[in-house]
Design a protein around this motif. Sequence first.
Motif: not given
Lengths: 181, 181
Positions: A139-145, A147, B106
């Motif tokens: 969830s550190e990269f909530p916009d990532s694929s 995630y 991504d």
Amino acid sequence: MELSPTAKVILGVLGMGPRSGYEIKALVDRSTRFFWAASYGQIYPELRRLGEAGLVEGTDSPTGGRKRTVYRLTPTGEGILRRWLGTPPEIYEMRHEGMLKLFFADALEPAERIERLREMQTLHRDKVAALREIEPAASEFPDSSPYQVLRFGIEFNEWVVEWCERAVEELEARLAAKRTG
Amino acid sequence: MELSPTAKVILGVLGMGPRSGYEIKALVDRSTRFFWAASYGQIYPELRRLGEAGLVEGTDSPTGGRKRTVYRLTPTGEGILRRWLGTPPEIYEMRHEGMLKLFFADALEPAERIERLREMQTLHRDKVAALREIEPAASEFPDSSPYQVLRFGIEFNEWVVEWCERAVEELEARLAAKRTG
DNA sequence: AAATCCATGTAATTCGTTACATGATTTG
DNA sequence: CAAATCATGTAACGAATTACATGGATTT
């Protein structure tokens, strides 16, 4: 150029950056394994084949006296990865023993059929728990694929848990109706 | 006595009544295939093995001059089927190319990522349609396990279609925010 | 010093699909 | 009479897991 199942994960992972075979396996085990697994027996031979075909390139980069080969995509490999990513998905398979047992559950007592459902529920509850453990890091990269895909896994398994709950309730209601009716 | 994957479907199907190899395959293709497939190349050799192991028994029952063997469970086979049905499920695997592509998305433009999601949605919409075609026939026995499993298939695929819809909306909102922000 | 992790690779085995071969019967 | 369906089976191939073998580096 038909890509083997394992070639697809390998190219995809190397698209995120160079890695050794061991690191590819470790990443797969922490992520895609839930919908696309790969074992050493697939990864190492496939890396060799992809190298021979010119899609990846290996560089020796030992850590101390421990030999190690890091692979990266070649421009050709990069192009083939892009092309594959830009194509509609074709493979979608499931092997679900819980469903299979449920399918044949007419051969069982109603109480046993409920037990089957409960076990299926447990299996998916365990999946939710396993995925939730990965979540904080992801969830550190909530916009990532990645995630987004993890969220899918969690929500999907939660949905199955709820479906089982509803199915159990229906069966219990039917059992009760039979007893009183 | 470890049952092979194909042995599990065969015993389960024969638990519903005696059948020829051809009929087993036809039934599987209309039903369990969505979560447990089996091909001729698996079914015929496995029937022979199960016969040798004494779990099933074949009887010649030709239709005219066309030779045909109908298999039924032996008491041993019946017992082993029951035992397997009464055990918690272990196998649960998925191979989902749409998810894999999404995982690596991504590397794509946001617009392309949305396209990937749309394609996944289409795939699951098609599954819903395919399952709905079977439904009328299956709904004759609304209390049966097979019908319950079919309902699961339909509702699960519908859930995925909706999840894709939500995911697309989120991505589009994010894209719009970026343009105006 | 032992355990664990990093690292690569192969051999044995099982699983599974596809395609092929063969031929009878039924249906349009 | 052609096409579809019923019926059985195998061969070739590809995919995948598991276990094994080997050995350096790091951590406890």
